[in-house]
Design a protein around this motif. Structure first.
Motif, PDB file in Angstrom:
ATOM      1  N   ASP A  15     -26.862  47.988  84.471  1.00  0.00           N
ATOM      2  CA  ASP A  15     -27.535  46.681  84.435  1.00  0.00           C
ATOM      3  C   ASP A  15     -27.740  46.079  85.819  1.00  0.00           C
ATOM      4  OD1 ASP A  15     -24.996  45.868  85.177  1.00  0.00           O
ATOM      5  OD2 ASP A  15     -24.757  44.409  83.560  1.00  0.00           O
ATOM      6  N   GLY A  16     -27.316  46.784  86.880  1.00  0.00           N
ATOM      7  CA  GLY A  16     -27.489  46.290  88.242  1.00  0.00           C
ATOM      8  C   GLY A  16     -26.281  45.599  88.825  1.00  0.00           C
ATOM      9  N   THR A  17     -25.225  45.410  88.032  1.00  0.00           N
ATOM     10  CA  THR A  17     -23.985  44.847  88.576  1.00  0.00           C
ATOM     11  C   THR A  17     -23.454  45.766  89.669  1.00  0.00           C
ATOM     12  OG1 THR A  17     -23.443  43.818  86.459  1.00  0.00           O
ATOM     13  CG2 THR A  17     -21.643  44.093  88.036  1.00  0.00           C
ATOM     14  N   SER A  18     -23.068  45.178  90.797  1.00  0.00           N
ATOM     15  CA  SER A  18     -22.586  45.957  91.939  1.00  0.00           C
ATOM     16  C   SER A  18     -21.090  45.759  92.113  1.00  0.00           C
ATOM     17  CB  SER A  18     -23.300  45.525  93.229  1.00  0.00           C
ATOM     18  OG  SER A  18     -24.701  45.582  93.078  1.00  0.00           O
ATOM     19  N   TYR A  19     -20.432  46.815  92.571  1.00  0.00           N
ATOM     20  CA  TYR A  19     -18.994  46.772  92.837  1.00  0.00           C
ATOM     21  C   TYR A  19     -18.752  47.274  94.257  1.00  0.00           C
ATOM     22  CZ  TYR A  19     -18.726  46.407  87.761  1.00  0.00           C
ATOM     23  OH  TYR A  19     -18.887  46.006  86.464  1.00  0.00           O
ATOM     24  N   ASN A  20     -17.776  46.677  94.918  1.00  0.00           N
ATOM     25  CA  ASN A  20     -17.448  47.109  96.269  1.00  0.00           C
ATOM     26  C   ASN A  20     -15.989  46.797  96.547  1.00  0.00           C
ATOM     27  OD1 ASN A  20     -17.767  48.125  98.883  1.00  0.00           O
ATOM     28  ND2 ASN A  20     -19.731  47.101  99.181  1.00  0.00           N
ATOM     29  N   MET A  21     -15.559  47.168  97.744  1.00  0.00           N
ATOM     30  CA  MET A  21     -14.217  46.857  98.211  1.00  0.00           C
ATOM     31  C   MET A  21     -14.276  46.348  99.640  1.00  0.00           C
ATOM     32  SD  MET A  21     -11.543  49.691  96.805  1.00  0.00           S
ATOM     33  CE  MET A  21     -10.240  48.710  97.602  1.00  0.00           C
ATOM     34  N   GLY A  22     -13.364  45.451  99.977  1.00  0.00           N
ATOM     35  CA  GLY A  22     -13.293  44.948 101.341  1.00  0.00           C
ATOM     36  C   GLY A  22     -11.922  44.390 101.638  1.00  0.00           C
ATOM     37  N   ASN A  23     -11.500  44.480 102.881  1.00  0.00           N
ATOM     38  CA  ASN A  23     -10.195  43.955 103.278  1.00  0.00           C
ATOM     39  C   ASN A  23     -10.285  42.485 103.655  1.00  0.00           C
ATOM     40  OD1 ASN A  23      -9.171  46.499 102.925  1.00  0.00           O
ATOM     41  ND2 ASN A  23      -8.524  46.801 105.048  1.00  0.00           N
ATOM     42  N   SER A  24      -9.156  41.823 103.573  1.00  0.00           N
ATOM     43  CA  SER A  24      -9.007  40.484 104.156  1.00  0.00           C
ATOM     44  C   SER A  24      -7.723  40.481 104.960  1.00  0.00           C
ATOM     45  CB  SER A  24      -8.973  39.408 103.069  1.00  0.00           C
ATOM     46  OG  SER A  24      -7.927  39.641 102.144  1.00  0.00           O
ATOM     47  N   TYR A  25      -7.713  39.674 106.018  1.00  0.00           N
ATOM     48  CA  TYR A  25      -6.572  39.638 106.928  1.00  0.00           C
ATOM     49  C   TYR A  25      -6.143  38.189 107.111  1.00  0.00           C
ATOM     50  CZ  TYR A  25      -8.549  44.214 107.923  1.00  0.00           C
ATOM     51  OH  TYR A  25      -9.062  45.470 107.781  1.00  0.00           O
ATOM     52  N   GLY A  26      -4.869  37.939 106.882  1.00  0.00           N
ATOM     53  CA  GLY A  26      -4.339  36.593 107.035  1.00  0.00           C
ATOM     54  C   GLY A  26      -2.975  36.615 107.683  1.00  0.00           C
ATOM     55  N   SER A  27      -2.314  35.475 107.648  1.00  0.00           N
ATOM     56  CA  SER A  27      -1.015  35.351 108.313  1.00  0.00           C
ATOM     57  C   SER A  27       0.040  36.238 107.668  1.00  0.00           C
ATOM     58  CB  SER A  27      -0.552  33.888 108.276  1.00  0.00           C
ATOM     59  OG  SER A  27      -0.451  33.435 106.936  1.00  0.00           O
ATOM     60  N   LYS A  28      -0.176  36.620 106.402  1.00  0.00           N
ATOM     61  CA  LYS A  28       0.789  37.457 105.699  1.00  0.00           C
ATOM     62  C   LYS A  28       0.387  38.920 105.689  1.00  0.00           C
ATOM     63  CE  LYS A  28       2.353  33.689 102.710  1.00  0.00           C
ATOM     64  NZ  LYS A  28       2.554  33.229 101.301  1.00  0.00           N
ATOM     65  N   GLY A  29      -0.618  39.268 106.488  1.00  0.00           N
ATOM     66  CA  GLY A  29      -1.030  40.657 106.564  1.00  0.00           C
ATOM     67  C   GLY A  29      -2.328  40.912 105.834  1.00  0.00           C
ATOM     68  N   ALA A  30      -2.565  42.175 105.511  1.00  0.00           N
ATOM     69  CA  ALA A  30      -3.843  42.595 104.931  1.00  0.00           C
ATOM     70  C   ALA A  30      -3.760  42.674 103.414  1.00  0.00           C
ATOM     71  CB  ALA A  30      -4.234  43.957 105.495  1.00  0.00           C
ATOM     72  N   LEU A  31      -4.949  42.583 102.784  1.00  0.00           N
ATOM     73  CA  LEU A  31      -5.102  42.814 101.348  1.00  0.00           C
ATOM     74  C   LEU A  31      -6.317  43.696 101.135  1.00  0.00           C
ATOM     75  CD1 LEU A  31      -4.499  39.252  99.817  1.00  0.00           C
ATOM     76  CD2 LEU A  31      -2.955  41.221  99.632  1.00  0.00           C
ATOM     77  N   TYR A  32      -6.230  44.591 100.122  1.00  0.00           N
ATOM     78  CA  TYR A  32      -7.393  45.329  99.654  1.00  0.00           C
ATOM     79  C   TYR A  32      -8.007  44.531  98.505  1.00  0.00           C
ATOM     80  CZ  TYR A  32      -4.602  49.177 101.726  1.00  0.00           C
ATOM     81  OH  TYR A  32      -3.834  49.979 102.543  1.00  0.00           O
ATOM     82  N   ASN A  33      -9.285  44.207  98.610  1.00  0.00           N
ATOM     83  CA  ASN A  33      -9.940  43.372  97.610  1.00  0.00           C
ATOM     84  C   ASN A  33     -11.019  44.143  96.855  1.00  0.00           C
ATOM     85  OD1 ASN A  33      -8.699  40.683  98.424  1.00  0.00           O
ATOM     86  ND2 ASN A  33      -9.645  41.303 100.347  1.00  0.00           N
ATOM     87  N   PHE A  34     -11.048  43.962  95.538  1.00  0.00           N
ATOM     88  CA  PHE A  34     -12.033  44.598  94.672  1.00  0.00           C
ATOM     89  C   PHE A  34     -13.101  43.558  94.324  1.00  0.00           C
ATOM     90  CE2 PHE A  34      -8.160  46.897  94.458  1.00  0.00           C
ATOM     91  CZ  PHE A  34      -8.477  48.227  94.207  1.00  0.00           C
ATOM     92  N   ILE A  35     -14.363  43.895  94.558  1.00  0.00           N
ATOM     93  CA  ILE A  35     -15.457  42.921  94.537  1.00  0.00           C
ATOM     94  C   ILE A  35     -16.463  43.265  93.442  1.00  0.00           C
ATOM     95  CG2 ILE A  35     -17.324  41.902  95.905  1.00  0.00           C
ATOM     96  CD1 ILE A  35     -15.755  42.942  98.419  1.00  0.00           C
ATOM     97  N   ARG A  36     -16.970  42.228  92.773  1.00  0.00           N
ATOM     98  CA  ARG A  36     -18.075  42.391  91.831  1.00  0.00           C
ATOM     99  C   ARG A  36     -19.186  41.405  92.180  1.00  0.00           C
ATOM    100  NH1 ARG A  36     -16.234  42.064  85.948  1.00  0.00           N
ATOM    101  NH2 ARG A  36     -16.093  39.817  86.370  1.00  0.00           N
ATOM    102  N   VAL A  37     -20.433  41.911  92.207  1.00  0.00           N
ATOM    103  CA  VAL A  37     -21.600  41.078  92.504  1.00  0.00           C
ATOM    104  C   VAL A  37     -22.516  41.114  91.291  1.00  0.00           C
ATOM    105  CG1 VAL A  37     -23.564  40.699  94.048  1.00  0.00           C
ATOM    106  CG2 VAL A  37     -21.434  41.649  94.960  1.00  0.00           C
TER     107      VAL A  37
END
Length: 587
Positions: free
Chosen positions: A239-261
């Protein structure tokens, strides 16, 4: 010799040198070359591919090509390629056999294959004819470099040096500034909400006009969701829904993030509005998260591969202070397992079961699908993670024995399948192989609560070794992604770049091959025929480069079923070897 800036020991020197330009031979001591267990025999006599990583010029207006053979009339659309243009030195041609070089006592060349400025290419195919055009991506990085005639924006393997027009104290203070993420989107074309963008792995993407390759808009992921970047390999639902992944970095370190558009636009100006983080996973070591280039996706799950290619965040954030490139903060740790994480792509629930295997590295997944209570994850991978740091420009320009030694020091990528059991409970027996299907020799054994150890099965026969393994994998995506499938395509790597095109039949693990000595094809792109019945009814498109011939580029069209050449469109331009692209069908 002239001085600029303050005179004294820190004055900036500018030279005008008239030099004859000869090929160089960057050698490496033999004792620095490591033997890899996966290499069965050493390769000798490799051709120099230095012309494939040279600077090239854009062709901003469409030009005709010369077609040989037949290009099927049903192919109607654009083959898009995202290729790197090398800014090696600040060269200005003169009328004699010399080259005028403006040399600053600062960095003036890129170090890594990933660093050059993005150039976008379009092969427009219509009624059996092909036109070609190319344009530089109008990124801030490109504009700043062009305006100042030097490298201003740091890239993955190249640290931009301080402005030579500043005084010593200003240059010293600039080392304490954070490196700004580049918007040099040089990896691939991607699609969100029906629009095409070019992408790298930072937080910036650019929306493109495919009719003239004009850069329309710079879009920042971080304005919509809390991420510091996203991969250049999203996945798509029908249906055109997109999925991706991206990191975020903060004071507590990194996170792996799962993304839906979401797939739909609310208005013409809509870009990433409505993007959502489905869930986040903390790295095993928050200050040393894994590097990843892509991820897997089945019908119900996103699959993240946490591999032992690690990013030392302290080294990365201090690289400018230390005068080092960002790439020097990335390292391979073979003592660690590779871990597969499963996330329900509809609810965002993270599976408590973690699937481990030995240390491997991967850039590209082939496909993933669910069957009989298992998730099959097919990826191209290798047994060490040094490749990312080996693709320096100086290595790609080696020749003779130095080139042979460099190539033979590398581990080869091979297609492998991991079988992940989905229905693990407290009653699941420990120490037993859960994969009892006779068609598969992969294993998956529960070793403790929430931990399964997996051993792969090869998706190839011994003949693939002859072609140097396989990378840049592609499938009939619209028909087969997230489903059981039979065929995939890729480049054989009997060189530092792809030198053959391969078709793998998973039914009997046999190969079909297109190979011509001295020709270097790009990632294959599958285009299905409009009346397709079988999975491989269609064509393969690939851009082929010939380093031994000036302006010897051509678009190759293969019958995807027989893997025989149907036709080619010769393009009177030189092109650098790049990474990825896409086919956009015309309406």
């Amino acid at each position: 010799v002239t001085f600029s800036g303050n005179e004294g020991p820190f004055a900036t020197l500018k030279f005008i040198l008239h030099v004859h330009v000869f090929p160089t031979d960057d050698t490496e001591p033999a004792d620095n070359v490591k033997a890899k267990e996966s290499i069965t025999s050493a390769v000798k006599g490799l051709e120099s591919i230095a012309p494939l990583v040279r600077s090239i010029e854009e062709t901003p207006e469409p030009i005709s090509t010369q077609v040989q053979g037949t290009i099927p009339s049903w192919i109607n659309g654009n083959l898009l390629r995202n290729v790197l243009k090398r800014l090696d030195t600040l060269l200005h041609n003169t009328n004699d056999n010399t080259t005028e070089v403006s040399v600053y006592l600062f960095h003036h060349s890129y170090n890594h294959w990933f660093d050059g400025m993005a150039m976008l290419h379009r092969f427009k195919i219509d009624k059996g004819q092909v036109t070609y055009m190319s344009r530089f991506l109008d990124s801030d990085a490109y504009k700043k470099n062009s305006e100042r005639d030097r490298i201003v924006m740091s890239e993955f393997g190249t640290l931009a040096m301080p402005d030579p027009c500043k005084n010593f104290f200003q240059r010293f203070l600039s080392r304490f500034e954070m490196i700004q993420p580049t918007d040099n989107a040089s990896v691939s074309f991607v699609k969100y909400k029906g629009d095409y963008y070019v992408s790298t792995e930072t937080n910036f993407i650019h929306r493109m006009n495919l009719e003239n390759l004009e850069t329309l808009e710079k879009v920042d992921w971080s304005k919509f969701i809390a991420v510091n970047g996203a991969t250049a390999h999203p996945h798509y639902d029908p249906d055109g829904t997109s999925y991706n992944m991206g990191n975020s970095y903060g004071s507590k370190g990194a996170l792996y993030n799962f993304i839906r558009v979401p797939p739909e636009k609310k208005d013409a100006t809509d870009t990433l509005q409505g993007a959502k983080i489905l869930c986040s996973i903390a790295p095993a070591n928050k200050s040393h998260p894994s590097y990843y280039h892509s991820f897997g996706m089945s019908e119900n799950y996103m699959v993240f591969i946490e591999q032992p290619i690690k990013m030392d965040l302290l080294k990365i954030v201090t690289c400018k202070l230390r005068g080092r490139a960002l790439s020097e903060g990335i390292y391979w740790d073979p003592k660690l397992d590779t871990v597969f994480h499963l996330v329900d792509k509809r609810t965002g629930e993270v599976s408590s079961t973690k699937y481990h295997t030995k240390a491997i590295s991967t850039f590209h997944q082939i496909n993933a699908f669910e069957e009989d209570g298992f998730l099959m994850l097919d990826i191209c991978c290798q047994d060490d993670g040094e490749a990312i740091n080996n693709y320096l420009i100086q290595n790609l320009r080696k020749s003779g024995e130095a080139l042979d030694e460099m190539y033979n020091s590398l581990s080869r990528p091979f297609p492998r399948r991991f079988v992940l059991p989905l229905n693990i409970t407290a009653e699941t027996e420990l120490g037993q192989n859960l994969n009892t299907r006779p068609s598969s020799n992969a294993t998956c054994v529960v070793v403790s609560k929430d931990k399964v150890f997996c051993q792969h099965e090869d998706l190839h026969g011994d003949d693939l070794i002859e072609y140097g393994g396989l990378e840049f994998p592609q499938i009939n995506y619209d028909r087969c992604n997230t489903r059981s499938y039979r065929y995939f395509y890729g480049c054989g790597f009997r060189h530092l770049v792809g030198d053959s095109l391969l078709k793998m039949d998973l039914k009997d693990k046999t190969l079909k091959v297109w190979y011509q000595k001295g020709f270097y094809p790009s990632e294959p792109v599958f285009v299905p025929s409009p009346d397709a019945v079988e999975e491989d009814d269609g064509v393969i498109l690939s851009v082929v480069l010939t380093p031994s011939q000036d302006k010897g580029t051509f678009l190759l069209v293969l019958d995807a079923k027989t893997f025989e050449e149907l036709g080619r469109a010769n393009v009177p331009v030189n092109m650098a070897y790049g990474f990825h692209g896409a086919f956009s069908a015309s309406a």
